[in-house]
Design an enzyme around this catalytic site. Structure first.
Site, short mmCIF file in Angstrom:
data_model
loop_
_atom_site.label_atom_id
_atom_site.label_comp_id
_atom_site.label_asym_id
_atom_site.label_seq_id
_atom_site.Cartn_x
_atom_site.Cartn_y
_atom_site.Cartn_z
N GLY A 1 40.17 47.50 36.97
CA GLY A 1 39.53 46.39 36.26
C GLY A 1 38.33 45.81 37.00
O GLY A 1 37.24 45.71 36.45
N GLU B 1 37.39 42.55 44.31
CA GLU B 1 37.02 41.24 44.86
C GLU B 1 36.19 41.27 46.13
O GLU B 1 36.26 40.34 46.94
CB GLU B 1 38.31 40.46 45.13
CG GLU B 1 39.17 40.98 46.31
CD GLU B 1 40.30 41.91 45.92
OE1 GLU B 1 40.23 42.55 44.86
OE2 GLU B 1 41.27 42.03 46.70
N ASN B 2 35.37 42.30 46.36
CA ASN B 2 34.55 42.38 47.57
C ASN B 2 33.90 41.02 47.86
O ASN B 2 33.40 40.36 46.96
CB ASN B 2 33.42 43.39 47.38
CG ASN B 2 33.89 44.63 46.67
OD1 ASN B 2 34.76 45.32 47.17
ND2 ASN B 2 33.36 44.89 45.49
N HIS C 1 40.66 35.94 38.37
CA HIS C 1 41.47 36.66 39.36
C HIS C 1 40.62 37.07 40.57
O HIS C 1 40.97 36.79 41.72
CB HIS C 1 42.11 37.88 38.70
CG HIS C 1 42.97 38.69 39.61
ND1 HIS C 1 44.34 38.57 39.64
CD2 HIS C 1 42.66 39.65 40.52
CE1 HIS C 1 44.83 39.41 40.54
NE2 HIS C 1 43.83 40.08 41.09
N GLU C 2 39.50 37.73 40.30
CA GLU C 2 38.67 38.21 41.42
C GLU C 2 38.11 37.04 42.21
O GLU C 2 38.04 37.07 43.43
CB GLU C 2 37.55 39.13 40.94
CG GLU C 2 38.00 40.34 40.11
CD GLU C 2 39.16 41.12 40.67
OE1 GLU C 2 39.29 41.17 41.91
OE2 GLU C 2 39.94 41.69 39.88
N HIS D 1 40.66 35.55 44.51
CA HIS D 1 40.87 36.37 45.71
C HIS D 1 40.00 35.90 46.87
O HIS D 1 40.31 36.19 48.03
CB HIS D 1 40.52 37.84 45.43
CG HIS D 1 41.67 38.69 44.99
ND1 HIS D 1 42.90 38.66 45.59
CD2 HIS D 1 41.77 39.63 44.00
CE1 HIS D 1 43.71 39.55 45.00
NE2 HIS D 1 43.05 40.14 44.03
N GLU E 1 48.04 40.07 45.87
CA GLU E 1 48.00 40.38 44.43
C GLU E 1 48.98 39.53 43.62
O GLU E 1 48.63 38.99 42.58
CB GLU E 1 48.22 41.87 44.20
CG GLU E 1 47.11 42.76 44.76
CD GLU E 1 45.72 42.40 44.27
OE1 GLU E 1 45.60 41.61 43.32
OE2 GLU E 1 44.74 42.89 44.86
N1 B3K Z 1 42.15 44.51 44.53
C1 B3K Z 1 41.66 45.30 43.43
C2 B3K Z 1 42.46 46.52 43.19
C3 B3K Z 1 42.11 47.69 44.03
C4 B3K Z 1 42.83 48.93 43.57
C5 B3K Z 1 42.69 50.05 44.52
N2 B3K Z 1 43.34 51.26 44.04
C6 B3K Z 1 41.55 44.54 42.16
C7 B3K Z 1 42.37 43.33 42.07
O1 B3K Z 1 43.58 43.35 42.10
O2 B3K Z 1 41.82 42.28 41.98
ZN ZN Z 2 43.88 41.38 42.62
#
Ligand code: B3K
Ligand code: ZN
Length: 884
Positions: A265, A268-269, A301-302, A305, A324
């Site tokens: 989807g 969150e870099n 959500h992102e 994070h 998560e």
């Molecule tokens: N943290 C990412 C998911 C990464 C998946 C790697 N296979 C998205 C999320 O949960 O916000």
């Molecule tokens: Zn996440």
């Protein structure tokens, strides 16, 4: 990799790293065919760890140079690691410089640095950074990043990385550069870069503290008009996190970039979220109400994070739910708070529980069952699961239930005071919530509560009631159990908060409260109860368990009519429907077309549909029959064809017999005026869509053309995608002759809108099977010029919609669905193992299938497992599926 010998990683083996990386300076010369990456790091030994060689992870890299403190040095390449043995002794910092190249244009796994639509993107979580450069690619190594990007200016006018832009300018030969510094230390999985021909919607905001921030949403040039909703969602997220948890935006600039080639989807870099276009782009003409709601929740959500995940991150990948589960809980609360009204909040809660029960409960009962905090993995990407995410969120929600909303906010505050800037564990999180609420049930029962992290499987709570008219008491006994899961034979009792109410015969609320079940069995006594009550148990779905109670129809009908808890009101309707479906399924002698729903059930459904005050959204949820996969979970032996036929027969009868009510619902809830994707108007559109679908279905039986005609008209004239798509779906799912021309017209209108075409593909691949017609249609769709298996969204829209979301079409008696599945798993595995492994899970529940499907499914899985060249991703899934 040691040929075929793949190494399982265990949580118990965790060891702190032998070295720390304090800072890293990356210089990129971006070129699709061959990108140069110069990596200059400052490292030091971790004096708390045993002396050891430095082992840096690297995958599919060409190594050109390694310098230690500016000097050449000896090194080895072993098992995708660069090993350095002759490093300076002691704890002083030393410089390590590594020059590598990689090939972004050839990167079809979409992990590391890759090219999509002539732009560069990265995906590093969980272990993609090692595909960019050699590094200690693990989340407990946090470094300060400085990034210099160089690329052709005409082709890649926009150059982005994490943090702040500190310098930019032109270079010779039409190239230019940009330099970014991230003010926060971070693990490598949060690194990102983007380079391409993109445009941005921009917004300046002033946060509560008075600081100015620049928000940007980057997309391809033609898509700017579809970014308003994402930007609004981002602003709402920033405001919400500050208001509810006191967590501010900590960066001058926050960027979202959309790409159409993405494995999941969004990501969150730090300061540079990269999104699947599906969760960014929306206009009323191209996106449905569900898309709008999903964008709001994924953007939230992102963004959330940024604190839960980025400021405090995971010590190791077994702790994934630390970020998560918590962040899903936060995005669920965000969406509920934005929905506002109690009934709209309840609708959101019901939708979330529906996901949990149709996807996570089966996972917990199948071969991939694992605790919220797993103990082992072969490929970590296989553990981004509904268990880690959605069940993890339920565990956090139970904590909030046990300490209260304010107590939970206090706990989160303490969590950040203790752990900001660090990589920690699920234990650290639970401890902080408990310590901030020392007098709470959670603090008292913390060790037992933490079994939710360590024990897999869905607990069952078996309830039974006894009314004593003379003593005017009602005794309710609650007994818990949990079946064994792979590798865990014995389960200890859980801490289960059980929301409770007693509803009187006249519908009055006689008692309500919360009981925390901790023993295997407990009995509660309610005093002063004048007549036999109906218990309303597990209100609000207060714990992720299966509740068993032998409700009579009359009791369920009473709850559906009167329960003050909207969740259990909905649940009563679902139980009525499931009981009937199970009865019909077991009654193998009765042909589906002879199935007759009883008048009490029909009346109860009619009463909801006609109800003067219930919300349209809630009505739509009650009138939606439980999913085929949910029904399957209630059975020991599963015949997907029979389940499909029974559910369809029930649907048709509801459609026919309630036709006048559907007509009325359709007329009453038609929206006029400007489109707004808010809960009330979306609910109205959902109910009119459902009404139209039922009216077309009823017409199919009678041969009447009026409603299909009206649906076609609506499809043509609709002012928004929700109404248009619902009308199209009504034609397709009812098997109308107008479906084909409508599909053709839809394609012609939206041929340049990738996300809309995904819907077009998915609708056809997920259509109700009639005489085995779906598989040939799916094969034809794969030959369509717009099909492209390398694009994950498109692959999902056809292949997954068929294999994972169309049980009636997929579980064919001739096993052709399974053959198709195994071919696609192998085809995808050569391109993109993560996508392939998700598809591999479509047969997770094969052991429950009725013969000969069971044997055919086993054979198909075995055929995949027999391949010597499988990725770890797929190998782990099929090996576990075949294990006893
Ligand atoms: N943290 C990412 C998911 C990464 C998946 C790697 N296979 C998205 C999320 O949960 O916000
Ligand atoms: Zn996440």
């Amino acid at each position: 990799m040691r040929e075929g010998q793949n190494n399982v990683i265990y949580r118990a083996d965790y060891q702190a790293p032998g070295y720390w990386i304090d800072s890293v300076e990356l210089s990129f010369d971006l070129d699709p065919a061959k990108t140069r990456v110069l990596n200059r790091m400052k490292l030091r030994r971790n004096l708390d760890a045993a002396p050891q060689p430095l082992r840096l992870d690297g995958e599919e890299l060409n190594l050109a140079r390694v310098l230690v403190n500016g000097q050449g040095t000896s090194f080895k390449l072993e098992d995708n690691q660069l090993v350095l043995e002759n490093l300076p002794e002691g704890g002083d910092s030393f410089d390590l410089e590594i020059l590598t190249t990689c090939q972004p244009a050839k990167n079809t796994k979409l992990m590391g640095l890759y090219v999509s639509n002539d732009s560069f993107f990265t995906q590093c979580e969980a272990e993609g950074f090692r595909r960019i450069t050699y590094f200690l690619d693990r989340p407990d190594v946090m470094a300060s990043f400085t990034v210099l990007l160089r690329a052709d200016k005409a082709k890649y006018p926009v150059l982005l990385s994490n943090g702040n832009l500190v310098d930019q300018g032109d270079l010779a030969d039409g190239r230019h550069f940009a330099k970014w510094v991230d003010p926060f230390r971070k693990p490598s999985y949060l690194f990102a870069l983007v380079a391409g021909n993109l445009v941005a919607r921009e917004q300046r905001i002033r946060a509560r503290g008075g600081k100015e921030h620049l928000l940007q949403v980057f997309v391809r040039a033609g898509d700017l008009d579809k970014t308003e909703h994402a930007m609004n969602s981002l602003m709402a997220s920033i405001a919400w996190d500050e208001a509810r948890f006191g967590l501010p935006l900590d960066l001058e600039r926050f960027m979202i970039v959309a790409t159409s080639d993405f494995n999941m989807g969004a990501m969150e870099n730090k300061g540079l979220n990269i999104f699947n276009t599906k969760y960014v782009l929306a206009s009323q003409a191209t996106a449905t109400d569900t898309d709008f709601a999903n964008i709001e929740s994924v953007v939230g959500h992102e963004y959330f994070h940024n604190w839960t995940g980025n400021r405090v991150t995971c010590r190791d990948w077994f702790q994934l739910s630390l970020k998560e589960g918590l962040t899903v809980f936060r995005d669920q609360e965000f969406s509920q708070d934005l929905a506002g009204e109690a009934s709209a909040r309840a609708v959101k809660r019901i939708e979330d529980v529906r996901v949990l029960r149709t996807a996570q409960f089966p996972e917990d009962a199948g071969p991939m069952a694992h605790p919220v905090r797993p103990d082992q993995y072969l490929e970590i990407n296989n553990f981004y699961t509904v268990t880690v995410y959605e069940k993890g969120a339920e565990v956090v929600r139970m904590m909030q239930t046990l300490v209260g909303r304010e107590g939970f906010a206090r706990g989160l505050k303490l969590y950040f005071e203790r752990h900001d800037g660090h990589a920690v564990t699920c234990d650290d999180f639970a401890q902080a919530i408990a310590d901030a609420n020392p007098d709470s049930t959670l603090a008292r029962l913390l060790d037992q509560f933490k079994r939710w992290y360590s024990q897999a499987g869905t607990p069952r709570v078996r309830a039974s009631g006894l009314y004593d008219a003379d003593a005017r008491t009602y005794r309710l006994t609650l007994a818990q159990s949990c079946a064994p899961t792979p590798g865990q034979d014995v389960k200890e009792p859980f801490v289960i908060p059980v929301g409770l109410g007693l509803v009187g015969a006249d519908g009055a609320e006689l008692a309500s409260g919360m009981h925390v079940l901790t023993q295997e069995s407990e009995t509660l006594t309610f005093e002063n109860i004048g007549s036999e009550p109906v218990p309303s148990i597990l209100r609000g779905f207060s714990a992720p368990v299966i509740l068993e109670f032998d409700y009579s129809d009359a009791q369920l009908i009473a709850l559906l009519a009167h329960d003050t808890d909207p969740f259990n009101r909905w649940e009563a309707g679902q139980r009525l429907a499931v009981n009937r479906a199970l009865g019909f399924i077991r009654d193998a002698g009765v042909a589906a077309r002879d199935i007759r729903l009883d008048p009490p059930f029909m009346n109860a459904m009619r009463a909801v549909l006609r109800h003067p005050t219930l919300d349209a959204a809630f009505k739509e949820l009650v009138l939606t029959l439980p999913a085929e996969t949910y029904i399957a979970e209630q059975l020991d032996v599963v015949d997907p064809q029979r389940i499909h036929a029974v559910r369809e027969a029930m649907r048709e009868q509801l459609a026919r017999e309630l036709a006048p009510d559907w007509e009325q619902a359709f007329e009453q809830h038609r929206e006029s005026g400007a489109y707004r994707p808010d809960p009330v108007s979306s609910g109205r559109r959902a109910l009119t869509g459902m009404a139209l679908s039922n009216l077309c279905l009823a017409a199919r039986a009678s041969g009447d053309q009026v409603w299909p005609g009206k649906a076609y008209q609506r499809f043509k004239d609709a002012g928004n995608m929700t109404d248009r798509f619902n009308a199209l779906a009504a034609l397709v799912t009812s098997g109308s002759e107008l479906a084909a021309p409508a599909l053709q017209r839809f394609h012609a209108i939206f041929k340049d809108e990738a996300l809309v075409l995904d819907k077009w593909f998915a609708l056809q691949a997920g259509a109700p099977d009639r005489g085995g017609n779906v598989l040939p249609a799916v094969k034809q769709l794969m030959n369509h010029p717009d099909f492209n298996i390398r694009n994950p969204n498109r692959a999902r829209s056809v292949i997954f919609s068929y294999c994972s979301a169309n049980p009636g079409g997929f579980h064919r008696p001739d096993a052709a669905g399974y053959v198709f599945w195994s071919e696609r798993v192998l085809e995808l595995d050569a391109i993109n193992p993560q996508v392939a492994a998700r598809l591999a899970r479509a047969l997770d529940r094969w052991k429950k299938l009725v013969e000969p499907l069971r044997s055919a499914a086993r054979e198909a899985i075995a055929r995949v497992a027999a391949r010597p060249d499988l990725s770890n991703d797929v190998r782990e899934v099929v090996t576990r599926a075949l294990a006893d």
